[in-house]
Design an enzyme around this catalytic site. Structure first.
Site, PDB file in Angstrom:
ATOM      1  N   SER A 294      27.334  -3.647 -20.960  1.00 33.27           N
ATOM      2  CA  SER A 294      26.246  -3.932 -20.016  1.00 33.27           C
ATOM      3  C   SER A 294      24.874  -3.784 -20.668  1.00 33.27           C
ATOM      4  O   SER A 294      23.955  -4.574 -20.394  1.00 33.27           O
ATOM      5  CB  SER A 294      26.355  -3.048 -18.777  1.00 33.27           C
ATOM      6  OG  SER A 294      26.134  -1.682 -19.084  1.00 33.27           O
TER       7      SER A 294
ATOM      8  N   ILE B 117      31.725   7.951 -34.020  1.00 29.54           N
ATOM      9  CA  ILE B 117      30.784   8.765 -34.789  1.00 29.54           C
ATOM     10  C   ILE B 117      30.722   8.184 -36.189  1.00 29.54           C
ATOM     11  O   ILE B 117      31.741   8.065 -36.873  1.00 29.54           O
ATOM     12  CB  ILE B 117      31.226  10.238 -34.823  1.00 29.54           C
ATOM     13  CG1 ILE B 117      31.155  10.831 -33.416  1.00 29.54           C
ATOM     14  CG2 ILE B 117      30.340  11.041 -35.765  1.00 29.54           C
ATOM     15  CD1 ILE B 117      31.660  12.257 -33.324  1.00 29.54           C
ATOM     16  N   LEU B 118      29.528   7.792 -36.598  1.00 27.88           N
ATOM     17  CA  LEU B 118      29.353   7.077 -37.863  1.00 27.88           C
ATOM     18  C   LEU B 118      29.185   8.046 -39.026  1.00 27.88           C
ATOM     19  O   LEU B 118      28.617   9.123 -38.885  1.00 27.88           O
ATOM     20  CB  LEU B 118      28.138   6.154 -37.757  1.00 27.88           C
ATOM     21  CG  LEU B 118      28.276   5.067 -36.681  1.00 27.88           C
ATOM     22  CD1 LEU B 118      26.929   4.455 -36.367  1.00 27.88           C
ATOM     23  CD2 LEU B 118      29.264   3.997 -37.123  1.00 27.88           C
TER      24      LEU B 118
ATOM     25  N   ASN C 152      20.129   3.808 -31.039  1.00 26.36           N
ATOM     26  CA  ASN C 152      21.175   4.109 -30.063  1.00 26.36           C
ATOM     27  C   ASN C 152      20.522   4.461 -28.734  1.00 26.36           C
ATOM     28  O   ASN C 152      19.344   4.817 -28.679  1.00 26.36           O
ATOM     29  CB  ASN C 152      22.015   5.300 -30.566  1.00 26.36           C
ATOM     30  CG  ASN C 152      23.160   5.643 -29.631  1.00 26.36           C
ATOM     31  OD1 ASN C 152      23.885   4.756 -29.170  1.00 26.36           O
ATOM     32  ND2 ASN C 152      23.340   6.927 -29.351  1.00 26.36           N
TER      33      ASN C 152
ATOM     34  N   HIS D 215      21.311   7.079 -25.480  1.00 23.16           N
ATOM     35  CA  HIS D 215      22.131   8.226 -25.101  1.00 23.16           C
ATOM     36  C   HIS D 215      21.832   8.581 -23.648  1.00 23.16           C
ATOM     37  O   HIS D 215      20.656   8.627 -23.250  1.00 23.16           O
ATOM     38  CB  HIS D 215      21.815   9.420 -26.009  1.00 23.16           C
ATOM     39  CG  HIS D 215      22.652  10.626 -25.716  1.00 23.16           C
ATOM     40  ND1 HIS D 215      23.978  10.708 -26.086  1.00 23.16           N
ATOM     41  CD2 HIS D 215      22.362  11.786 -25.079  1.00 23.16           C
ATOM     42  CE1 HIS D 215      24.460  11.882 -25.687  1.00 23.16           C
ATOM     43  NE2 HIS D 215      23.507  12.548 -25.080  1.00 23.16           N
TER      44      HIS D 215
ATOM     45  N   THR E 289      20.313   9.238 -36.863  1.00 19.26           N
ATOM     46  CA  THR E 289      20.350   9.994 -38.116  1.00 19.26           C
ATOM     47  C   THR E 289      21.748  10.571 -38.274  1.00 19.26           C
ATOM     48  O   THR E 289      22.598  10.440 -37.387  1.00 19.26           O
ATOM     49  CB  THR E 289      19.317  11.132 -38.110  1.00 19.26           C
ATOM     50  OG1 THR E 289      19.668  12.070 -37.063  1.00 19.26           O
ATOM     51  CG2 THR E 289      17.912  10.599 -37.865  1.00 19.26           C
TER      52      THR E 289
ATOM     53  N   GLN F 166      18.508   2.342 -15.385  1.00 18.30           N
ATOM     54  CA  GLN F 166      17.317   2.570 -16.196  1.00 18.30           C
ATOM     55  C   GLN F 166      17.555   2.242 -17.670  1.00 18.30           C
ATOM     56  O   GLN F 166      16.662   1.761 -18.364  1.00 18.30           O
ATOM     57  CB  GLN F 166      16.857   4.028 -16.054  1.00 18.30           C
ATOM     58  CG  GLN F 166      16.380   4.382 -14.660  1.00 18.30           C
ATOM     59  CD  GLN F 166      15.225   3.507 -14.200  1.00 18.30           C
ATOM     60  OE1 GLN F 166      14.228   3.357 -14.910  1.00 18.30           O
ATOM     61  NE2 GLN F 166      15.360   2.923 -13.016  1.00 18.30           N
ATOM     62  N   GLU F 167      18.782   2.503 -18.148  1.00 11.50           N
ATOM     63  CA  GLU F 167      19.125   2.133 -19.530  1.00 11.50           C
ATOM     64  C   GLU F 167      18.886   0.648 -19.751  1.00 11.50           C
ATOM     65  O   GLU F 167      18.365   0.226 -20.788  1.00 11.50           O
ATOM     66  CB  GLU F 167      20.589   2.476 -19.826  1.00 11.50           C
ATOM     67  CG  GLU F 167      20.892   3.959 -19.897  1.00 11.50           C
ATOM     68  CD  GLU F 167      22.354   4.223 -20.234  1.00 11.50           C
ATOM     69  OE1 GLU F 167      22.954   3.409 -20.958  1.00 11.50           O
ATOM     70  OE2 GLU F 167      22.888   5.244 -19.771  1.00 11.50           O
TER      71      GLU F 167
END
Length: 203
Positions: free
Chosen positions: A21, A104-105, A119, A121, A153, A185-186
């Site tokens: 989305s 998780i990168l 990103n 969150h 980071t 809101q995102e």
């Protein structure tokens, strides 16, 4: 703020794992606001680590190129990230946007895209890094919650903050009702934050 976007064209690659989305909100904003004509920027690809991600169907419906790099086919995080990086780099991205990408990168991947990786969150960072943010906000008795767009980071959910939105936590809220309020809101702040980065690079 460090910004390694370079010159035009500014290609944007979006990474997803689910419904997409936020990806759709970004892609629609780019089209509606004519980012390509005004800022030399466009969403060039949507990549998922899950072949069944519904967001791939949504992206294709928006006319975007899609690819899958299935994390289950790799023996380690490092091997997956290396393969993902190869695919992303084929698009020469100015920005790599994580939009519900549930991996998780590795530090090497994050370093490779330093200044280009962002990103969103679902909390008001630095509060509630990690998972289950909405339930944790309710359990803590917070009166407000929200979302944060930030640079990525090597330390999880700790990069420079680019934008935030605040919503109330209402009596009787569940994690699901609060998540839905935050998500609306995102969809507003993520495209706005990306556009601001593109305008900064253009200026």
């Amino acid at each position: 703020m460090r910004n390694n976007m370079g010159s035009s064209p500014k290609n944007i690659v979006i990474l997803i794992s689910g419904g997409g989305s936020n990806m759709a909100a970004i892609a629609k904003a780019a089209q509606k606001q004519a980012w390509q004509e005004k800022l030399g920027a466009r969403v060039v690809a949507v990549i998922s680590n899950k072949p069944e991600a519904q967001g791939l169907v949504v992206a294709a419906g928006l006319g975007l190129a899609t690819q899958v790099v299935d994390h289950k086919r790799f023996e380690s995080r490092e091997a997956f990230d290396a393969a993902l990086q190869d695919v992303i780099d084929g698009y020469q991205p100015a920005l790599v946007v994580l939009a519900g990408f549930m991996r998780i990168l590795t530090p090497g991947f994050v370093r490779h895209y330093a200044g280009r990786l962002i990103n969103i969150h679902p909390s008001l960072l630095p509060a509630f890094t990690g998972l289950n943010t909405h339930q944790r906000a309710i359990d803590a008795g917070c009166q407000v919650a929200g979302a944060t767009v930030h640079q990525v980071t090597a330390e999880l959910d700790h990069g420079g903050i680019l934008a935030q939105a605040v919503v109330p936590v209402l009596p009787g809220d569940t994690a699901n009702t609060l998540a839905a309020r935050v998500l609306t809101q995102e969809h507003l702040i993520y495209p706005r934050a990306i556009r601001a980065l593109l305008e900064q690079a253009a200026g």
